[in-house]
Scaffold this active site. Structure first.
Site, PDB file in Angstrom:
ATOM      1  N   HIS A  17       0.841  -1.203   0.000  1.00  0.00           N
ATOM      2  CA  HIS A  17       0.000   0.000   0.000  1.00  0.00           C
ATOM      3  C   HIS A  17       0.880   1.259   0.000  1.00  0.00           C
ATOM      4  O   HIS A  17       0.616   2.211  -0.733  1.00  0.00           O
ATOM      5  CB  HIS A  17      -0.851   0.076   1.282  1.00  0.00           C
ATOM      6  CG  HIS A  17      -1.845  -1.011   1.472  1.00  0.00           C
ATOM      7  ND1 HIS A  17      -1.934  -1.737   2.634  1.00  0.00           N
ATOM      8  CD2 HIS A  17      -2.832  -1.492   0.659  1.00  0.00           C
ATOM      9  CE1 HIS A  17      -2.932  -2.602   2.538  1.00  0.00           C
ATOM     10  NE2 HIS A  17      -3.479  -2.489   1.356  1.00  0.00           N
ATOM     11  N   LYS A  41     -17.691  -7.380   8.327  1.00  0.00           N
ATOM     12  CA  LYS A  41     -16.332  -7.919   8.273  1.00  0.00           C
ATOM     13  C   LYS A  41     -15.663  -7.893   9.650  1.00  0.00           C
ATOM     14  O   LYS A  41     -15.839  -6.944  10.404  1.00  0.00           O
ATOM     15  CB  LYS A  41     -15.503  -7.057   7.300  1.00  0.00           C
ATOM     16  CG  LYS A  41     -14.899  -7.840   6.142  1.00  0.00           C
ATOM     17  CD  LYS A  41     -14.289  -6.913   5.135  1.00  0.00           C
ATOM     18  CE  LYS A  41     -13.003  -7.457   4.585  1.00  0.00           C
ATOM     19  NZ  LYS A  41     -12.477  -6.608   3.501  1.00  0.00           N
ATOM     20  N   ARG A  90      -1.634  -6.312  -8.343  1.00  0.00           N
ATOM     21  CA  ARG A  90      -0.500  -7.205  -8.047  1.00  0.00           C
ATOM     22  C   ARG A  90      -0.365  -8.335  -9.034  1.00  0.00           C
ATOM     23  O   ARG A  90       0.727  -8.812  -9.307  1.00  0.00           O
ATOM     24  CB  ARG A  90      -0.669  -7.827  -6.654  1.00  0.00           C
ATOM     25  CG  ARG A  90      -0.410  -6.892  -5.531  1.00  0.00           C
ATOM     26  CD  ARG A  90      -0.934  -7.432  -4.247  1.00  0.00           C
ATOM     27  NE  ARG A  90      -2.384  -7.331  -4.217  1.00  0.00           N
ATOM     28  CZ  ARG A  90      -3.126  -7.515  -3.135  1.00  0.00           C
ATOM     29  NH1 ARG A  90      -2.550  -7.856  -2.004  1.00  0.00           N
ATOM     30  NH2 ARG A  90      -4.415  -7.381  -3.193  1.00  0.00           N
ATOM     31  N   SER A 127      -2.279  -7.731   3.015  1.00  0.00           N
ATOM     32  CA  SER A 127      -2.655  -7.606   4.426  1.00  0.00           C
ATOM     33  C   SER A 127      -2.979  -8.969   5.011  1.00  0.00           C
ATOM     34  O   SER A 127      -2.675  -9.252   6.173  1.00  0.00           O
ATOM     35  CB  SER A 127      -3.867  -6.683   4.586  1.00  0.00           C
ATOM     36  OG  SER A 127      -3.527  -5.371   4.240  1.00  0.00           O
TER      37      SER A 127
HETATM   38  P1  ADP Z   1      -9.509  -4.202  -0.248  1.00  0.00           P
HETATM   39  O1  ADP Z   1     -10.203  -4.935   0.863  1.00  0.00           O
HETATM   40  O2  ADP Z   1     -10.302  -3.064  -0.834  1.00  0.00           O
HETATM   41  O3  ADP Z   1      -8.862  -5.055  -1.301  1.00  0.00           O
HETATM   42  P2  ADP Z   1      -6.831  -3.738   0.700  1.00  0.00           P
HETATM   43  O4  ADP Z   1      -6.453  -2.945   1.900  1.00  0.00           O
HETATM   44  O5  ADP Z   1      -6.536  -5.201   0.711  1.00  0.00           O
HETATM   45  O6  ADP Z   1      -8.368  -3.443   0.535  1.00  0.00           O
HETATM   46  O7  ADP Z   1      -6.180  -3.123  -0.612  1.00  0.00           O
HETATM   47  C1  ADP Z   1      -6.361  -1.781  -0.986  1.00  0.00           C
HETATM   48  C2  ADP Z   1      -5.685  -1.533  -2.335  1.00  0.00           C
HETATM   49  O8  ADP Z   1      -4.287  -1.734  -2.241  1.00  0.00           O
HETATM   50  C3  ADP Z   1      -6.152  -2.464  -3.464  1.00  0.00           C
HETATM   51  O9  ADP Z   1      -6.193  -1.722  -4.671  1.00  0.00           O
HETATM   52  C4  ADP Z   1      -5.058  -3.495  -3.540  1.00  0.00           C
HETATM   53  O10 ADP Z   1      -4.970  -4.079  -4.818  1.00  0.00           O
HETATM   54  C5  ADP Z   1      -3.846  -2.616  -3.249  1.00  0.00           C
HETATM   55  N1  ADP Z   1      -2.714  -3.394  -2.755  1.00  0.00           N
HETATM   56  C6  ADP Z   1      -2.661  -4.178  -1.664  1.00  0.00           C
HETATM   57  N2  ADP Z   1      -1.434  -4.767  -1.545  1.00  0.00           N
HETATM   58  C7  ADP Z   1      -0.704  -4.330  -2.593  1.00  0.00           C
HETATM   59  C8  ADP Z   1       0.642  -4.574  -3.060  1.00  0.00           C
HETATM   60  N3  ADP Z   1       1.468  -5.417  -2.420  1.00  0.00           N
HETATM   61  N4  ADP Z   1       1.039  -3.954  -4.190  1.00  0.00           N
HETATM   62  C9  ADP Z   1       0.176  -3.131  -4.846  1.00  0.00           C
HETATM   63  N5  ADP Z   1      -1.078  -2.862  -4.476  1.00  0.00           N
HETATM   64  C10 ADP Z   1      -1.522  -3.448  -3.366  1.00  0.00           C
END
Ligand code: ADP
Length: 151
Positions: A17, A41, A90, A127
């Site tokens: 992120h 959730k 990703r 995450s």
């Molecule tokens: P959600 O539950 O909306 O997927 P996340 O917190 O998991 O929320 O992810 C938020 C954003 O960050 C999404 O667009 C996800 O693809 C991006 N993201 C998460 N991890 C990575 C990473 N390692 N590299 C690039 N983008 C990421």
């Protein structure tokens, strides 16, 4: 004013992120990191902890704001007058999932989704993997910014 929101659960904020946010702010005048609140959730970190991890990580960056929101992301965009949604990609799984959401959002609004590809070396970070490492007592500190610490 080019304002974008970066929506997500951020449970917790990861280096993946962090990378997308730092690269995203070069494209916009303001980037609102929007933590989605979904009553159904179960989260590992409370809303307050998730907000603090992000606010502290970007405390020196005036273009970044951190907020929480409920409901549809496009409705929140309208509320804060953001014309763009930033998302990270990703892998092909992310692409398929994000494509359907972005098309739906375009059907329902004028809001454009802007995608940034993950930096090499960060595509494996999620995450959910971080939560798994934490639950099992592993060293998670190389996967998250310094502001993310388990009490
Ligand atoms: P959600 O539950 O909306 O997927 P996340 O917190 O998991 O929320 O992810 C938020 C954003 O960050 C999404 O667009 C996800 O693809 C991006 N993201 C998460 N991890 C990575 C990473 N390692 N590299 C690039 N983008 C990421």
């Amino acid at each position: 004013m080019r304002r974008a929101i970066f929506p997500g659960s951020f449970d917790p904020l990861t280096l993946g992120h962090h990378d997308i946010i730092l690269r995203g702010i070069t494209l916009f005048d303001e980037l609102i990191i929007a933590i989605g609140v979904n009553a159904e959730k179960k989260y590992m970190f409370s809303l307050e902890e998730r907000t603090r991890f992000i606010s502290e990580a970007f405390k020196d960056e005036p273009k970044i704001k951190v907020v929480t929101y409920k409901g549809l992301t496009i409705d929140f965009c309208k509320e804060v007058e953001a014309h763009f949604i930033l998302r990270g990609l990703r892998n092909p799984g992310d692409f398929e999932f994000e494509k359907a959401i972005a098309h739906t959002n375009r059907e329902l609004s004028e809001i454009e989704t802007v995608f940034l590809l993950t930096s090499s070396g960060k595509s494996f970070i999620s995450s959910s993997i971080v939560r798994d490492v934490i639950r099992n007592g592993g060293d998670y500190t190389g996967l998250v910014p310094k502001t993310v610490r388990v009490q």
